[in-house]
Design an enzyme around this catalytic site. Sequence first.
Site, short mmCIF file in Angstrom:
data_model
loop_
_atom_site.label_atom_id
_atom_site.label_comp_id
_atom_site.label_asym_id
_atom_site.label_seq_id
_atom_site.Cartn_x
_atom_site.Cartn_y
_atom_site.Cartn_z
N TRP A 13 -48.64 63.68 51.13
CA TRP A 13 -49.12 64.54 52.21
C TRP A 13 -48.84 66.02 51.97
O TRP A 13 -49.24 66.86 52.77
CB TRP A 13 -48.49 64.09 53.53
CG TRP A 13 -49.04 62.81 54.05
CD1 TRP A 13 -50.06 62.07 53.52
CD2 TRP A 13 -48.59 62.10 55.20
NE1 TRP A 13 -50.29 60.96 54.27
CE2 TRP A 13 -49.39 60.94 55.32
CE3 TRP A 13 -47.60 62.31 56.15
CZ2 TRP A 13 -49.23 60.02 56.34
CZ3 TRP A 13 -47.43 61.39 57.17
CH2 TRP A 13 -48.24 60.26 57.27
N HIS A 22 -43.62 66.45 40.06
CA HIS A 22 -45.02 66.65 40.43
C HIS A 22 -45.52 67.99 39.89
O HIS A 22 -44.79 68.97 39.83
CB HIS A 22 -45.17 66.60 41.95
CG HIS A 22 -46.58 66.56 42.42
ND1 HIS A 22 -47.35 67.69 42.56
CD2 HIS A 22 -47.39 65.51 42.78
CE1 HIS A 22 -48.55 67.36 42.99
NE2 HIS A 22 -48.61 66.05 43.13
N GLU A 42 -51.05 62.86 35.86
CA GLU A 42 -51.75 63.98 36.49
C GLU A 42 -52.26 64.90 35.38
O GLU A 42 -51.47 65.60 34.76
CB GLU A 42 -50.80 64.80 37.36
CG GLU A 42 -50.26 64.14 38.58
CD GLU A 42 -49.43 65.13 39.38
OE1 GLU A 42 -49.85 65.46 40.50
OE2 GLU A 42 -48.39 65.59 38.89
N GLY A 58 -57.48 72.77 39.63
CA GLY A 58 -58.10 74.04 39.97
C GLY A 58 -59.28 74.43 39.11
O GLY A 58 -59.80 75.54 39.23
N SER A 67 -57.55 64.21 42.41
CA SER A 67 -58.72 64.25 43.30
C SER A 67 -59.27 62.86 43.59
O SER A 67 -60.49 62.66 43.65
CB SER A 67 -59.82 65.14 42.70
OG SER A 67 -59.36 66.45 42.48
#
Length: 258
Positions: free
Chosen positions: A10, A105, A176, A182, A214
């Site tokens: 979140w 992260h 990731e 971006g 995404s």
Amino acid sequence: MKQFIVIGNWKMYKTFTETLNFFDEFAIEYKKFRKANPQLIPYIDNNVFGVAPSQCNLTAYFTNRVPELKLCSQNMSKNEEGAFTGEVSARMLQDINVSYALCGHSERRRYHTNHENDESTHLKIKQSVKYDITPIICIGESKEDRDAGRTEAAIHKQLQILLDEVNIHKVIIAYEPVWSIGTGITPTPEEVENVSALIHKLTSPEVPVLYGGSVNENNINDFTKLPNLNGFLVGSASLKIDKFLKLISVNSDGIMPK
């Protein structure tokens, strides 16, 4: 039946009140969703799913009425305890029933470059495992590494540092692709599969590999048939209950909600 792990990150979105409301409404909507989609119940029950609220909102989880919904922390301290103002330790997280913790992260690495690196993340992973919290270890290659054909070398180097003296059967790896952040460019399922297979090769086929990039309820099925992918680290798509319910019912058989 293949099991998928779906964790909703979140980030810095919901307030404490909004988090309380989510848990309250989720219990109601979760029951309705199962009743309306009996064909998905076996998949939901087989999957593992959870959410990662902001640190100050973690205790809102005490109001959660869906035991299957697990609690994940977005971060933790590399230190066990001490004079570290503003930090939250693994021992503290364990005490409030946190099951998972994100470690390393990409956003932490990007905005805290002086403190968030493979070495500090490694210490967080060890703390997490020590206190029976499953670390979700975030890794990924940069644009420079990708363009130079160094993806395998970059992933290998990260895993060597991050998993040193760590029981690999107590961790989850989240891929990731840093190069896509971006840029509007997302990796193809084939690219995700190649890196997932590499991670399994460098660790063990039993180590769950998640993809974070995404992912939403509209494109998640593009990745469900990848043999080496075991789940998803989802961002903003997990903030809305209706979308999150679709995500946690994901399966490799192509069965969709009504």
